[in-house]
Write an enzyme that holds these catalytic residues in place. Sequence first.
Site, mmCIF file in Angstrom:
data_model
loop_
_atom_site.group_PDB
_atom_site.id
_atom_site.type_symbol
_atom_site.label_atom_id
_atom_site.label_comp_id
_atom_site.label_asym_id
_atom_site.label_seq_id
_atom_site.Cartn_x
_atom_site.Cartn_y
_atom_site.Cartn_z
ATOM 1 N N ILE A 130 -5.174 1.596 -4.316
ATOM 2 C CA ILE A 130 -3.684 1.129 -5.494
ATOM 3 C C ILE A 130 -3.627 2.406 -6.395
ATOM 4 O O ILE A 130 -1.979 2.937 -6.144
ATOM 5 C CB ILE A 130 -4.492 0.763 -6.613
ATOM 6 N N TYR A 131 -3.920 3.376 -6.255
ATOM 7 C CA TYR A 131 -3.205 4.685 -6.983
ATOM 8 C C TYR A 131 -2.565 5.767 -5.835
ATOM 9 O O TYR A 131 -1.448 5.665 -5.884
ATOM 10 C CB TYR A 131 -3.881 6.281 -6.592
ATOM 11 N N SER A 132 -2.363 5.384 -3.796
ATOM 12 C CA SER A 132 -1.446 5.378 -3.192
ATOM 13 C C SER A 132 -0.577 4.101 -3.154
ATOM 14 O O SER A 132 1.112 4.863 -3.094
ATOM 15 C CB SER A 132 -2.119 5.544 -1.739
ATOM 16 N N THR A 134 1.358 2.817 -5.902
ATOM 17 C CA THR A 134 1.644 3.091 -6.729
ATOM 18 C C THR A 134 2.827 5.165 -6.686
ATOM 19 O O THR A 134 3.704 4.800 -7.654
ATOM 20 C CB THR A 134 1.078 3.453 -8.150
#
Length: 224
Positions: A130-132, A134
């Site tokens: 998810i972080y990647s 975004t």
Amino acid sequence: MTRTALVTGGASGLGAAAARRLRADGLQVHTLDLQGADLTADVTDEHALGRVAEQLGPVDVLINSAGIVGPNKPLLDTTSDDWHRVIDVNVVGTVNTLRAFVPGMCERGWGRVVNFASMAGKDGNPNLSIYSATKAAVIGLTKSIGKELATTGVLVNAIAPAVIATPMNDSTSPEVLAHITSLIPMQRVGRPEEVAELISFLASDRVSFSTGAVYDISGGRATY
């Protein structure tokens, strides 16, 4: 003329380091965060940001440092709620601040914006899907708005740090942190003040022919 800067996520970590460096450069700096900053607001709340914009008046430099890591787990174990929460802060929050403060920069014919991406947005870190995703979105929107504003005097660039020693990484699992640190050829994590030096450059007149760009600060990790 003293320029005014707004640093979101400015209460700690890279945002706080950026605020200190920009103050040393002579800017009037306002930090914004959920707590512990000069201004209290949630970047996911566009109406709150509108009130901040009215309160501050002209902002010349915008540093979009607000962000969250989100869950450390395999993509197949993530939920829709997990995705919405991180996207709302890291992507929609960045868009909200751009929409609140960049129009005034365009009207005045000068502005500098620095968006926080990450090496995760280029490489994709396992168990941080998810972080990647975004941070890849932040790279894409930076390139897009950089082109849109290229003739306005407002330059919009992004930075892509590798692992930096900040409180944000306290929530990252030791296994994930060890993996992404092992990818750095310099064999150490970065320091907030090192990132702040790059932000200082991108927030100044010293950068004049670069917009929609992504600046790696990764200890050699970047491969493209």
